[in-house]
Design a protein around this motif. Structure first.
Motif, short mmCIF file in Angstrom:
data_model
loop_
_atom_site.label_atom_id
_atom_site.label_comp_id
_atom_site.label_asym_id
_atom_site.label_seq_id
_atom_site.Cartn_x
_atom_site.Cartn_y
_atom_site.Cartn_z
N GLY A 261 0.74 -9.01 0.82
CA GLY A 261 1.31 -8.31 -0.32
C GLY A 261 2.72 -7.83 -0.06
O GLY A 261 3.60 -7.94 -0.94
N PHE A 262 2.97 -7.31 1.15
CA PHE A 262 4.33 -6.91 1.50
C PHE A 262 5.26 -8.11 1.48
O PHE A 262 6.39 -8.05 0.97
CB PHE A 262 4.35 -6.25 2.88
CG PHE A 262 4.14 -4.75 2.85
CD1 PHE A 262 5.22 -3.90 2.75
CD2 PHE A 262 2.87 -4.21 2.93
CE1 PHE A 262 5.05 -2.53 2.72
CE2 PHE A 262 2.67 -2.84 2.90
CZ PHE A 262 3.75 -1.99 2.80
N ASP A 293 6.47 5.58 1.04
CA ASP A 293 5.86 4.55 0.19
C ASP A 293 5.20 3.47 1.04
O ASP A 293 4.04 3.10 0.80
CB ASP A 293 6.92 3.90 -0.71
CG ASP A 293 7.50 4.87 -1.73
OD1 ASP A 293 6.83 5.85 -2.06
OD2 ASP A 293 8.64 4.62 -2.18
N ALA A 294 5.94 2.97 2.03
CA ALA A 294 5.42 1.88 2.85
C ALA A 294 4.20 2.31 3.65
O ALA A 294 3.20 1.57 3.74
CB ALA A 294 6.52 1.37 3.79
N GLY A 300 -3.20 3.10 3.17
CA GLY A 300 -4.09 3.53 2.09
C GLY A 300 -4.91 2.40 1.50
O GLY A 300 -6.10 2.59 1.18
N ILE A 301 -4.30 1.22 1.35
CA ILE A 301 -5.03 0.10 0.73
C ILE A 301 -6.20 -0.36 1.61
O ILE A 301 -7.33 -0.51 1.11
CB ILE A 301 -4.07 -1.07 0.43
CG1 ILE A 301 -3.07 -0.66 -0.65
CG2 ILE A 301 -4.84 -2.30 0.00
CD1 ILE A 301 -3.69 -0.35 -1.98
N PRO A 302 -6.02 -0.61 2.91
CA PRO A 302 -7.19 -0.96 3.73
C PRO A 302 -8.26 0.12 3.72
O PRO A 302 -9.46 -0.18 3.69
CB PRO A 302 -6.59 -1.15 5.13
CG PRO A 302 -5.17 -1.53 4.88
CD PRO A 302 -4.76 -0.73 3.68
N LEU A 303 -7.82 1.39 3.73
CA LEU A 303 -8.81 2.46 3.68
C LEU A 303 -9.58 2.43 2.36
O LEU A 303 -10.81 2.61 2.34
CB LEU A 303 -8.11 3.82 3.84
CG LEU A 303 -9.01 5.05 3.79
CD1 LEU A 303 -10.02 5.02 4.92
CD2 LEU A 303 -8.17 6.33 3.85
N GLY A 304 -8.87 2.17 1.28
CA GLY A 304 -9.54 2.06 -0.01
C GLY A 304 -10.53 0.91 -0.04
O GLY A 304 -11.60 1.01 -0.65
N ALA A 305 -10.16 -0.21 0.57
CA ALA A 305 -11.07 -1.35 0.61
C ALA A 305 -12.34 -1.02 1.40
O ALA A 305 -13.44 -1.45 1.05
CB ALA A 305 -10.37 -2.56 1.22
#
Length: 732
Positions: A261-262, A293-294, A300-305
């Motif tokens: 994504g990055f 932001d980065a 945060g995204i891996p944690l959310g997954a």
């Protein structure tokens, strides 16, 4: 245990690899969109900050009373419909403040231009543009002073004696405060908070389908994973160990997806910068990410997954036998419609009772829209169930009956994968309906109409004494392509916007309307058009008669000069001649140019709404495709048994297709219908307009997006033949 979890994730065969790829793809899309949103908000602030110096006339005075002042006059000009910002300056001393982007102040007869305007000056005949600016070009305005690469700006040097009579202001400090925080009422730039709110709504509308996609991908092959984890529990694995294995699987895919994504964001950033979110495109460097932001996105995204995976498999953590306890979920109840009905009632109640204050209006409308949106999401399973029951009740084929019964038994699962469409289509429908109706009622002029082919120069009292008839340039009428030059006189009996023209002159002009029978003089707008552009296009508009004779009209002061042309070149040459002859006050412009300036932001909002729809429909299709693939994987043995009993493969494909198509079409129809209804209620309450049908392009985009989504779903159906063979039906 972590090494064991990694081995299960990477060495689990084709099914595990496919699951990891799909989850990583979903996360990559989500990360790319989230980064784009954050960078877009940062770009809005960066661009708005570069507007600051243009508001220097509103800057507070320098604390140094002995500071040299700068005469400052900023006005808007046009060329082929594009806005040009012209700043005339004159220094009163060697220490006068210096605007950004230039090494020194231009002297009399000198000017700096932005790169975009410089290119236009070099490619356009001087009589159409360059002759408006006295002197010679001495350099280019630097990037730090340009809101956008396309900005058309010119900084013109003048003598103090020239600027003071034109209404220039003395400036002792260049404004550095963002227009969003300007204390003295800045008029250039935009409200950053409002734009950020708009982008946040767009981001939510885009991210919601992506989050649904991620959740659906995480649940891929959920039944088989639950069975595997339950088996581990039976042989002694603890809930903590099962949670760790699930977390490692999800975190691995999410980490890969985040990295992709990055990379996706940075690869597409130059193209994203060209999208005019604020009406003007950004510099690529404006789309920057802060360290916060980065870091938030990267971790945060891996944690959310991981959290999503834990929630998806939470039944295994209750009991090793929890997987086998499967019952039909309770059907959704009609109470889910309450928020939707309340939102509609609130918007309907405001009709005829519009709050007087802006804050009151925002509270009334936004709360109504939010209630409707929440209501649609809540009511989605109930609507899906009703559609499924209707399908089953009218079924004449086995596929429709089976699909209807399955959807009616678990409508939440059928609705879940398409719920992202609710936000996208509702927001798009509200925006499209509102903007289409507003623009239609404001009668945006046709490029060939008189509102676009004529321009006017008005002489307001605050700009000084009006000219006499012999001061109007005689060369105006001699320009090739100029159809007429009309002098409008001041109407002593009306406000300053109304002028006088003889009926004989109107009859000669033909395109600016006519007079009542027997009248000698007509009351006309200052530009001979006003709010009557559509009526003039019909050719039968009649102005009101004035209480003055034709013999007395020449005694009235000149209010404006209106030039009607037959070509862009003639219009620009006439504008240049008027700017040169009458440098005071506002520069001449056409009615179409003024309307285009006010409607530009609306057009950008419509583009954002289109982006939401075009991006959300395929993503919803991907969610459905993953859901279908996961459902096929979980049901391959029952489907194999059905094939062994004689059910044709075509029937099974029909079952799968109907299970996905029904929720998709029901959600799309309800969301679009509710969006148009909400737009109609808002327009009636706020503007007393009636909703007008959107342009065919809107319906084409909806149909095209749904077609793409259905094609993505159809691409999963060939799996049925491969996974429902006789060998799958054997006892395991």
């Amino acid at each position: 245990m972590i090494r064991f979890a990694l081995r299960l994730s990477l060495a689990g065969g084709r099914e595990a690899a496919t699951r990891l790829v799909i989850i990583a793809t979903a996360v990559a899309l989500g990360v790319g969109m989230l980064l784009t949103t954050l960078a877009g908000m940062n770009a809005v602030g960066a661009q708005n900050q570069r507007y600051a110096w243009l508001n220097s006339s509103a800057a507070p005075a320098s604390p140094d009373a002995s500071a040299d002042a700068l005469w400052w006059l900023i006005r808007e000009d046009y060329h082929h419909g594009d806005l040009i910002g012209r700043i005339d300056v004159a220094a009163t001393g060697p220490d006068a403040p210096l605007p950004p982007g230039v090494p020194r102040l231009p002297g009399p007869g000198e000017y700096y231009v932005s790169p975009a305007l410089g290119e236009r000056l070099h490619s356009t005949p001087a009589a159409e543009l360059g002759d408006r600016f006295p002197g010679r070009e001495i350099g280019t305005i630097g990037r730090e002073a340009l809101p956008s690469p396309d900005s058309l700006l010119i900084l013109v040097g003048r003598a103090p004696a020239e600027l003071e009579p034109l209404g220039a202001q003395r400036v002792t400090r260049i404004m550095t405060t963002s227009p969003s925080d300007c204390p003295n009422g800045c008029y250039l730039g935009f409200n950053e908070d409002a734009m950020t709110l708009t982008l946040s709504v767009v981001a939510a509308a885009l991210l919601f389908p992506v989050l649904i996609f991620i959740g659906t991908a995480t649940r891929l092959a959920a039944t088989r994973r639950e069975q595997r984890f339950a088996a581990m529990r039976l042989v002694g694995a603890t809930p903590r160990q099962i949670a760790l294995i699930s977390a490692v699987e999800s975190a691995l895919a999410a980490a890969v997806g985040t990295a992709v994504g990055f990379g996706l964001f940075f690869a597409l950033r130059p193209g994203l910068a060209t999208i005019p979110f604020t009406g003007e495109r950004f510099y690529a460097s404006d789309l920057a990410l802060t360290a916060v932001d980065a870091l938030v996105v990267a971790f945060g995204i891996p944690l959310g997954a991981v959290v999503a995976a834990w929630l998806a498999l939470r039944r295994v953590q209750i009991s090793p036998l929890g997987v086998s306890r499967r019952v039909t979920p309770r059907p959704p109840r009609a109470w889910r419609l309450i928020p939707l009905v309340v939102g509609l009632a609130e918007l309907a109640y405001v009709i005829g009772r519009r709050p007087d204050t802006t804050n009151g209006q925002l509270a009334a409308y936004l709360s109504g829209f939010l209630l409707m949106l929440v209501g649609l999401v809540l009511a989605g399973p109930w609507l899906t169930m009703m559609g499924a029951r209707l399908l089953a009740g009218r079924a004449s084929r086995p596929a429709a009956l089976i699909a209807g019964r399955r959807l009616a038994d678990n409508p939440q699962a059928g609705f879940r994968s398409v719920s992202g469409l609710i936000v996208a289509l509702f927001v798009t429908s509200v925006a499209t309906g509102t903007i289409t109706t507003f623009v239609a009622n404001r009668t945006a002029p046709n490029p060939a109409s008189v509102a676009a082919t004529s321009l006017s120069k008005t002489f307001w009292p605050e700009d000084g004494p009006p000219p006499t008839a012999d001061q109007i340039p005689a060369g105006l009428a001699a320009i090739p392509g100029v159809r007429s030059v009309t002098v409008v006189r001041t109407n002593p009996d009306r406000d300053g916007w109304q002028g006088l023209v003889t009926c004989a002159e109107l009859a000669r002009l033909e395109v600016f309307g006519g007079c009542p029978a027997g009248a000698q003089v007509a009351e006309v707008p200052v530009d001979l058009i006003g709010m009557s552009a559509a009526d003039l296009a019909d050719g039968d508009h009649v102005w009101e008669a004035a209480g003055i004779t034709a013999a007395d009209i020449d005694r009235q002061p000149i209010l404006s000069v209106v030039v009607n042309t037959t070509s862009h070149a003639a219009l620009e040459q006439a504008r240049t001649m008027l700017v040169t002859a009458f440098p005071q006050g506002r520069f001449p412009a056409s009615d179409a140019e003024w309307q285009a300036s006010s409607a530009r932001q609306l057009v950008q909002f419509q583009q954002l709404a289109n982006v939401v729809m075009l991006a959300s429909l395929p993503i919803a299709g991907c969610s459905l495709a993953v859901s279908v693939a996961g459902g096929l994987s979980d049901r391959k043995r029952p489907f194999s048994m059905l094939r062994l009993t004689g059910v044709r493969l075509r029937t099974l494909r029909g079952v799968v297709a109907l299970e996905t198509v029904v929720p998709l079409l029901v959600v799309a129809a309800v969301a679009i219908g509710m969006g148009f209804l909400a737009a109609h209620l808002f327009l009636r309450a706020q503007l007393e307009y009636t909703l007008m049908a959107p342009k065919p392009s809107f319906y084409l985009m909806v149909v095209g997006g749904l077609a793409v989504s259905l094609a993505i779903i159809g691409a999963t159906l060939p799996l049925l033949r491969r996974i429902t063979g006789p060998e799958t039906a054997r006892n395991e």
